[in-house]
Structures are given as C-alpha cells and as structure tokens.
Scaffold this active site. Structure first.
Site, PDB file in Angstrom:
ATOM      1  N   ASP A 114       0.819  -1.205   0.000  1.00  0.00           N
ATOM      2  CA  ASP A 114       0.000   0.000   0.000  1.00  0.00           C
ATOM      3  C   ASP A 114       0.856   1.260   0.000  1.00  0.00           C
ATOM      4  O   ASP A 114       0.503   2.251   0.630  1.00  0.00           O
ATOM      5  CB  ASP A 114      -0.935  -0.017   1.219  1.00  0.00           C
ATOM      6  N   CYS A 120     -20.919 -12.447  -4.404  1.00  0.00           N
ATOM      7  CA  CYS A 120     -21.815 -11.563  -3.656  1.00  0.00           C
ATOM      8  C   CYS A 120     -23.286 -11.881  -3.930  1.00  0.00           C
ATOM      9  O   CYS A 120     -24.140 -11.658  -3.069  1.00  0.00           O
ATOM     10  CB  CYS A 120     -21.538 -10.099  -4.008  1.00  0.00           C
ATOM     11  N   CYS A 162     -26.859 -10.112  -2.511  1.00  0.00           N
ATOM     12  CA  CYS A 162     -26.672  -9.522  -1.181  1.00  0.00           C
ATOM     13  C   CYS A 162     -26.346  -8.032  -1.266  1.00  0.00           C
ATOM     14  O   CYS A 162     -25.567  -7.604  -2.120  1.00  0.00           O
ATOM     15  CB  CYS A 162     -25.544 -10.257  -0.445  1.00  0.00           C
ATOM     16  N   CYS A 215     -23.521  -4.977   2.800  1.00  0.00           N
ATOM     17  CA  CYS A 215     -22.492  -3.948   2.969  1.00  0.00           C
ATOM     18  C   CYS A 215     -23.004  -2.580   2.533  1.00  0.00           C
ATOM     19  O   CYS A 215     -22.748  -1.563   3.195  1.00  0.00           O
ATOM     20  CB  CYS A 215     -21.228  -4.326   2.207  1.00  0.00           C
ATOM     21  N   CYS A 223     -23.934   1.187   5.311  1.00  0.00           N
ATOM     22  CA  CYS A 223     -23.121   2.408   5.316  1.00  0.00           C
ATOM     23  C   CYS A 223     -23.882   3.581   5.940  1.00  0.00           C
ATOM     24  O   CYS A 223     -24.961   3.948   5.460  1.00  0.00           O
ATOM     25  CB  CYS A 223     -22.689   2.765   3.896  1.00  0.00           C
ATOM     26  N   CYS A 248     -17.343   8.708   2.565  1.00  0.00           N
ATOM     27  CA  CYS A 248     -16.933   7.567   3.384  1.00  0.00           C
ATOM     28  C   CYS A 248     -16.318   8.042   4.708  1.00  0.00           C
ATOM     29  O   CYS A 248     -15.433   8.906   4.716  1.00  0.00           O
ATOM     30  CB  CYS A 248     -15.928   6.728   2.600  1.00  0.00           C
ATOM     31  N   CYS A 296     -13.854   3.275   9.683  1.00  0.00           N
ATOM     32  CA  CYS A 296     -15.194   2.727   9.844  1.00  0.00           C
ATOM     33  C   CYS A 296     -15.176   1.289   9.342  1.00  0.00           C
ATOM     34  O   CYS A 296     -14.603   1.006   8.285  1.00  0.00           O
ATOM     35  CB  CYS A 296     -16.198   3.562   9.041  1.00  0.00           C
ATOM     36  N   CYS A 329     -19.246  -1.572   6.696  1.00  0.00           N
ATOM     37  CA  CYS A 329     -19.481  -2.364   5.487  1.00  0.00           C
ATOM     38  C   CYS A 329     -18.698  -3.669   5.515  1.00  0.00           C
ATOM     39  O   CYS A 329     -19.157  -4.686   4.992  1.00  0.00           O
ATOM     40  CB  CYS A 329     -19.175  -1.553   4.237  1.00  0.00           C
ATOM     41  N   CYS A 355     -20.581  -8.040   6.047  1.00  0.00           N
ATOM     42  CA  CYS A 355     -20.491  -9.076   5.006  1.00  0.00           C
ATOM     43  C   CYS A 355     -20.781 -10.470   5.559  1.00  0.00           C
ATOM     44  O   CYS A 355     -20.122 -10.918   6.509  1.00  0.00           O
ATOM     45  CB  CYS A 355     -19.099  -9.048   4.386  1.00  0.00           C
TER      46      CYS A 355
END
Length: 369
Positions: A130, A184, A187, A190, A194, A210, A237, A240, A244
């Site tokens: 990252d 997914c 669904c 997530c 939020c 966000c 946060c 989300c 899952c």
C-alpha cells in the site's frame, strides 16, 4: 516445486494467503478506477489521480515485472467491531488501526520472503504494501485470494473482509493461479450498512462520503452533513466490512503485532480529548493513527463527543475551544452546540465571537447545527 516451497515459506513468515498472477489488471477493474478518478470520487487523494496508467498497468511501474506474487495477512477481530458503536462516550477505532501499523509489520515479512525467492531462483524483485501505484485488490482477485465485493474491498471465502495485502513483483515467469469469481450474489448487506450512503451503486464508492476518508484523509473540517452519521467513529469505519455474510468463515488474526491493544479497544472520549501533542504521539507509537496528527485526531474526537449526548464531557470540550488550532476550535464549537441547550450555547457563542478571528471557527459558532 518452487511454487509449493514459496507457499510454505510464506506461511512460516506469517502470511495466511498466497496467489500468483500475471502483471495485468483486469480491464473491468481498470475502467472502474478511471471512472472513479474522472468523477472526482477520490476527493482530496490527489496521488490516486497522478499517472493512472502506473496503477492500471503494473508494467508501467516496472517494465521488467513478469509475475506478481500476492500475499494476504488475516487481521480478523476477536470481537464484533460494531458493538462499540452503542457506547457513545467511548471511541470506535477501525479494526485495522487498533494494533501496530500494518505497513511496517507486513513489509518486514514481505522483504524476508522476497529475499528467500531471490536466493532460490536468482531473480529481481520489488515489494509493495500500500505504498506505491499498485492496485492490490484487482491483482489479489486475479491471483485467487478473493474478489472485490460490492463495498469495493476484497472478500475472501476463508477470511471474510479481513485481509491485509502485500505484493512481490518479480522478473520470474511463474504459473498463474486461477482468479476468484464474484460470490456476492444479490446480497446488499455492505451497501445498506453504510451510515453515510457512500455507495452510489454496487461496486462503486464515493470516497468523499466515506467515514474512513472523512476521518483519515480529509484535512479540513468534517462536512456538516456527515457529522451526526459519524457517531463515535473517530478513526475509520468497519460497518461495510463487518456486515459481510462471508465473515461467518472469518477467524481472529494470528499476528500478535496486529492484534488490538487494550488501550485502543474502547478508549474514553474524555481521555482522548485531553491528549496534548506529546501524549498523542506516545499513545500512538507504531500506530497508523499517528500519521493524521493530533489536530485531525482531536477534530474527530470532538465530533464523537458532540454525538455522545453526554453533558459530563462539556468541560473537556470547553478546554479545546481555546486550542491553538482553528480545526480543533471549530470542532469544539460544534460539539458544544450539541451538548448545551440553545440559550446556554448562544451565551457561550457571544463570548467566543468577541475574541475569535478565524472565519471558519466563527462560522461554527454562528451556525451551530
């Protein structure tokens, strides 16, 4: 032989998942990234918009790369990270930031694995955690570690939403693993979880809405429309991620340095509000939280105090109305407006406006809601 030995060494060094892919970003993911930048949804994260081709084509970043080894480290929490949201006088800190900085922890092991690979195969390597123009999530998807869910984060069938990612670029041509497919289905857990409606559509994030962006990357005041929705979230946060359903297969991480420090599981907002710069640096030694600095951190704490409804925190806020930094003073003014009744706040505002020279802070005293 080399692939199996590489996986074994990776596990020995603390990695929980490994996959290999060609140095190519899926065209659909590349196009989505370009739309994200073009629409301005990256907000103030200007580095994302610089030379986008370096992200969408790994060979632009390093022309000699022939394969990418993607590694995952499980950082699954040992509790429900959303439970703290009900404790309004305490701070909610994102799971990933409750322990040591993952960049430092993972990069050390990633370099060790890269050295092992060089010793075994005589190749050249580069490692990334990252820290460069690397699209880790699409590459991890191509390498079979998981898929990018509707919340745009990686989802693993074995670890849910809780994987840190690292990459080794190598000049070796290694057999690629099969990519993971999207699981997914219909669904929306997530998306619906939020608090700020940051997902304009499935698989699309508007970072400007966000809470992770607002509390970490955003350098100015928290926009008024999002302050109440922040609740007591002071750094990042997890809503989300935690929502899952694939987390039913998740497990607590095994890397001790990434485990939550006791002091950061549910810290008192009153104690955090009392931190000066030296105390802030001491508390967050080796923590990713340290990088936002004391002023942005206190801005977040004050928003949480304002949302707490706890009048006992008023003295802590009052002290910060005299802070040297306008960012902190402005957040303190807003927090007082939430804790005091209208008449009491009006009297306090009249006093503050008589001596406040910063226009942004004066606006907070004039428009308390």
């Amino acid at each position: 032989m080399l692939r199996a030995a590489l996986a074994g060494e990776a596990q020995r060094l603390g990695f929980d998942a490994i996959g290999i892919t060609a140095p190519v970003v899926n065209a659909e993911r590349a196009a989505a990234f370009e739309r994200f930048i073009a629409s301005g949804q990256h907000g103030d994260m200007d580095w994302l918009a610089r030379e986008p081709s370096r992200r969408t084509d790994p060979r632009t970043l390093w022309s000699e790369v022939r394969s990418v080894v993607m590694l995952g480290v499980n950082y699954g929490p040992d509790d429900d990270p959303c439970t703290i949201l009900a404790e309004r006088s305490r701070a909610a800190i994102s799971v990933y930031a409750r322990g040591d900085d993952y960049h430092d922890v993972i990069k050390k092991n990633l370099k060790a694995l890269a050295r092992w690979l060089v010793a075994q195969a005589g190749c050249d390597v580069k490692v990334f955690v990252d820290t460069a123009a690397v699209m880790e999530k699409p590459l991890a998807e191509s390498a079979g570690l998981g898929w990018q869910g509707k919340h745009t984060n990686l989802v693993s069938r074995g670890f849910g939403s809780w994987l840190f990612l690292g990459a080794i670029y190598t000049t070796l041509t290694l057999p690629a693993d099969a990519p993971e497919h999207d699981h997914c289905g219909s669904c929306r857990a997530c998306l619906d979880s939020c608090p700020t409606a940051a997902f304009p559509a499935p698989y699309s994030l508007d970072a400007r809405r966000c809470i992770s962006y607002l509390t970490i990357e955003n350098k100015g005041p928290i926009p008024r429309e999002f302050r109440n929705a922040m609740g007591n979230r002071i750094y990042g946060c997890d809503d989300c991620l935690a929502a899952c359903p694939w987390n039913k297969f998740a497990q607590a991480g095994r890397e001790a340095k990434l485990a939550a420090r006791d002091a950061l599981r549910a810290p008192s907002l009153a104690e955090l509000a009392a931190l000066d710069d030296a105390a802030f640096r001491a508390l967050f030694t080796k923590s990713p939280i340290k990088r936002i600095g004391r002023d942005r951190f206190l801005r977040n704490v004050l928003i949480a105090i304002g949302n707490s409804g706890d009048a006992a925190l008023t003295p802590a806020v009052e002290r910060l109305t005299a802070d040297p930094t306008p960012l902190v003073r402005g957040a303190a003014a807003w927090a007082l407006a939430q804790l005091l009744d209208a008449d009491a706040f009006a009297r306090r505002a009249a006093t503050a406006l008589a001596c406040e020279s910063d226009d942004s802070v004066r606006a907070e005293w004039r428009t308390p809601c």
